[in-house]
Enzyme design. Sequence first.
Site, mmCIF file in Angstrom:
data_model
loop_
_atom_site.group_PDB
_atom_site.id
_atom_site.type_symbol
_atom_site.label_atom_id
_atom_site.label_comp_id
_atom_site.label_asym_id
_atom_site.label_seq_id
_atom_site.Cartn_x
_atom_site.Cartn_y
_atom_site.Cartn_z
ATOM 1 N N LEU C 102 0.745 -1.222 -0.020
ATOM 2 C CA LEU C 102 -0.087 0.019 -0.019
ATOM 3 C C LEU C 102 0.604 1.341 0.044
ATOM 4 O O LEU C 102 1.988 1.211 0.699
ATOM 5 C CB LEU C 102 -1.127 -0.016 1.244
ATOM 6 C CG LEU C 102 -1.753 -1.109 1.534
ATOM 7 C CD1 LEU C 102 -2.828 -0.802 2.573
ATOM 8 C CD2 LEU C 102 -2.685 -1.415 0.314
ATOM 9 N N GLY C 147 1.003 -5.593 0.907
ATOM 10 C CA GLY C 147 0.039 -5.777 -0.067
ATOM 11 C C GLY C 147 0.392 -6.339 -1.590
ATOM 12 O O GLY C 147 -0.459 -7.059 -2.170
ATOM 13 N N ASN C 170 4.209 -8.661 6.199
ATOM 14 C CA ASN C 170 4.928 -7.959 7.120
ATOM 15 C C ASN C 170 4.291 -6.565 7.988
ATOM 16 O O ASN C 170 4.928 -6.022 8.653
ATOM 17 C CB ASN C 170 6.304 -7.421 6.693
ATOM 18 C CG ASN C 170 5.965 -6.557 5.581
ATOM 19 O OD1 ASN C 170 5.092 -6.452 4.738
ATOM 20 N ND2 ASN C 170 6.996 -5.729 5.395
ATOM 21 N N GLU C 171 2.841 -6.735 8.024
ATOM 22 C CA GLU C 171 2.146 -5.626 8.572
ATOM 23 C C GLU C 171 2.698 -5.289 9.988
ATOM 24 O O GLU C 171 2.925 -4.160 10.283
ATOM 25 C CB GLU C 171 0.606 -5.754 8.469
ATOM 26 C CG GLU C 171 0.156 -5.382 6.880
ATOM 27 C CD GLU C 171 0.341 -6.486 6.160
ATOM 28 O OE1 GLU C 171 1.055 -7.544 6.082
ATOM 29 O OE2 GLU C 171 -0.036 -6.367 4.802
#
Lengths: 298, 298, 298
Positions: C102, C147, C170-171
Amino acid sequence: MALSFNPRLVRGVSRCHAIVTAKMALAASCRDFSAAEKSTVIVNLNDNTGVATIQLNRPPVNSLNLQLLTDIKIALDKLQMKKDCRGMILTSSSPGIFCAGLDFMEMHNPQEGRAREFWRSLQEVWKMLYGSRLATIAAINGHSPAGGCLLSLTCDYRVMAQGKFMIGLNETLLGMVAPFWFQDTMTNTIGHREAEKALQLGLLYSGENALNVGLIDELVPPEKVMQTAQVQMQTWLKIPDLARRLTKEQMRGPTLQKFVQRQNEDVDQIMKFIMDSATQRSLGIYLNTLKHKQLTSV
Amino acid sequence: MALSFNPRLVRGVSRCHAIVTAKMALAASCRDFSAAEKSTVIVNLNDNTGVATIQLNRPPVNSLNLQLLTDIKIALDKLQMKKDCRGMILTSSSPGIFCAGLDFMEMHNPQEGRAREFWRSLQEVWKMLYGSRLATIAAINGHSPAGGCLLSLTCDYRVMAQGKFMIGLNETLLGMVAPFWFQDTMTNTIGHREAEKALQLGLLYSGENALNVGLIDELVPPEKVMQTAQVQMQTWLKIPDLARRLTKEQMRGPTLQKFVQRQNEDVDQIMKFIMDSATQRSLGIYLNTLKHKQLTSV
Amino acid sequence: MALSFNPRLVRGVSRCHAIVTAKMALAASCRDFSAAEKSTVIVNLNDNTGVATIQLNRPPVNSLNLQLLTDIKIALDKLQMKKDCRGMILTSSSPGIFCAGLDFMEMHNPQEGRAREFWRSLQEVWKMLYGSRLATIAAINGHSPAGGCLLSLTCDYRVMAQGKFMIGLNETLLGMVAPFWFQDTMTNTIGHREAEKALQLGLLYSGENALNVGLIDELVPPEKVMQTAQVQMQTWLKIPDLARRLTKEQMRGPTLQKFVQRQNEDVDQIMKFIMDSATQRSLGIYLNTLKHKQLTSV
């Protein structure tokens, strides 16, 4: 949905598959000579061990027609009613072919009532096997495509013969869709991702590949399949029956409950597919091709 | 369901298991001498790192009775209320045995109220651990059958000691059925097929096999278990707590919600099983066998 | 939930990741110079094979902003309406980076309406790709975090370039939580346990590790990625389209249905997160850090 017969595709399939289909052709062409009265399964129960064997016995390839499905159902019913029967090994009387899957003759120009009965029998056999109180082991002594693979997946353990034999749910190869309960059984066995790929591509696995993805549990020389299954059965029968059975019910219950809820819907869907004129045209072409295939060898 | 005690089976179980059960016998026979007042867990919190350890400390085998379960619950409650506590390592003060599972004495000739409280405590400990806001690591420094395996499965990561130690949900070996939430925890960890086989057969895995199927995450020499767990904990604490916790909640939420919905039903089912006279007969025989086993060695 | 920016953590991330983030910084700083009118995807359809390619073309790192998401959606819509289009390969016009995830600029000091539209576009692209009637293959020719990983997971097959490239959700590394549908897609691909670990730790996998856990299907030299994807596509196109598509629908249907039910709730949740002042503070610091990073090399 329309079955879309793809001749190039069928030619492209491995030689092993060609042999299965060729034998199916022979079966189809010989159909009028089969004696409907003879049972298409051979059942043995060892009273000492409590272990039964059901041999699929509809040569040449154990294709699942109404009679074979009915005979499996009756055999299983009888065994499950015998208190002393604790385990069942499912195998084939035709080494080289465990089971070729559904008999397409049941779906070609069928009477609607018969076709419906045929599908309900398949459902019933799956349900009985998947939820069986017995410890069940598939001794996969040959090719096991489509419905043959499904039968083996209902068992608690799978031993397969080394060699050129293939196993898998290859329905899409013929333009067909494996019903949701085939998919659920496959997903429970090899996981979502592998099942998704296998089912979309109609993958037929070699024994080695089947072992790698967990579609089977053991791969042994053909002459050792039955013996290995029997040794493995001893492991399962060491467990107290009731605890093993209740554990199995708890693990498989959600899949079975989902099936029961959608069982009728599934019949309606398949009937719509079978009675479709495009399906019948494709099936006619396909069966005709099978009949004219050269039966060069086994 | 009836617990069906199978003496041949118990004899057949691996030597490692025999040691665990022998120690359990000792525990059972020594029960009257245990001091109910002493806490059965040792809790340490390192204020610098925010990492706590909970050592199960009910020698000889940390079998889970009402007191031990209550002490785990209290310890966890306290730790989770401390803002500075971010991680917890669960281990045993008895090298060689992580936890032997449920204390059958709690189920033998019990007062119904006490048995019910016992089971609710087990449920509560599982629920707290499986949904803990802390990063949790099991340092499995010995055998870990049944309820011991379950405790470790609630953690975010599992480090096990190399050697003869076994881990698994072996309930069926004693004629018992692992409740649905044991099964769900197992399925979430090793997948449906492996869980189905493991639970039916009551499989006790060696460390190597546990690693292969994903039941544990690391296998290290016994003297390195704690250190490995602490190093691993640093990896987990690098992640911002809130994001890690919310991610965990989202992954485990459905399993926890299903549990909460059926929690009371589960108590009723187990009470029916415990209060059954056949269960009590079998338990009596089993506990008696344990008491008379020779304690030849560790 | 608050995004908790952790500078030490970001420093700790691998060099490969640093490059991606550095390029993102460049992108962020160059934003005003980008021409909004130019399409950010390059689409080609081979009329002979029926195979389209969609190249993400928003240098330097294909970060997903409203325009790129909208362009993907339009491209896919058009392709899916063309009867002759049977397959789609998703790749990047920037070798070395498939997609960086994102574009945080969309979330920094946003107008609420725009931010909402941005998130809905992401949802829509995921839904269209995950349920696409086309056979879809991701040719992952570079880094693929967050994303970017999600986009590749929607495809039927993933080919990745060997080298230093990383892939994963990997958020949590940035204090964010991957939404439930990211989690479901991940779980469907690599199973519950691996997904739970990967998502909590924000794991970025090397190609080798991604292959081991089944996150990708093939790992080939960078110059062979596109060719391998095209060869693999032939395998998928051998299957009659309708059967393949219906099978895919049946496998992915439950995940898509769950998503549709909670789609609005998901937007509300993310909007609450984006509009939170703590999130905005953290984002501001983070984006500032990116802008001041040294771009020493690729």
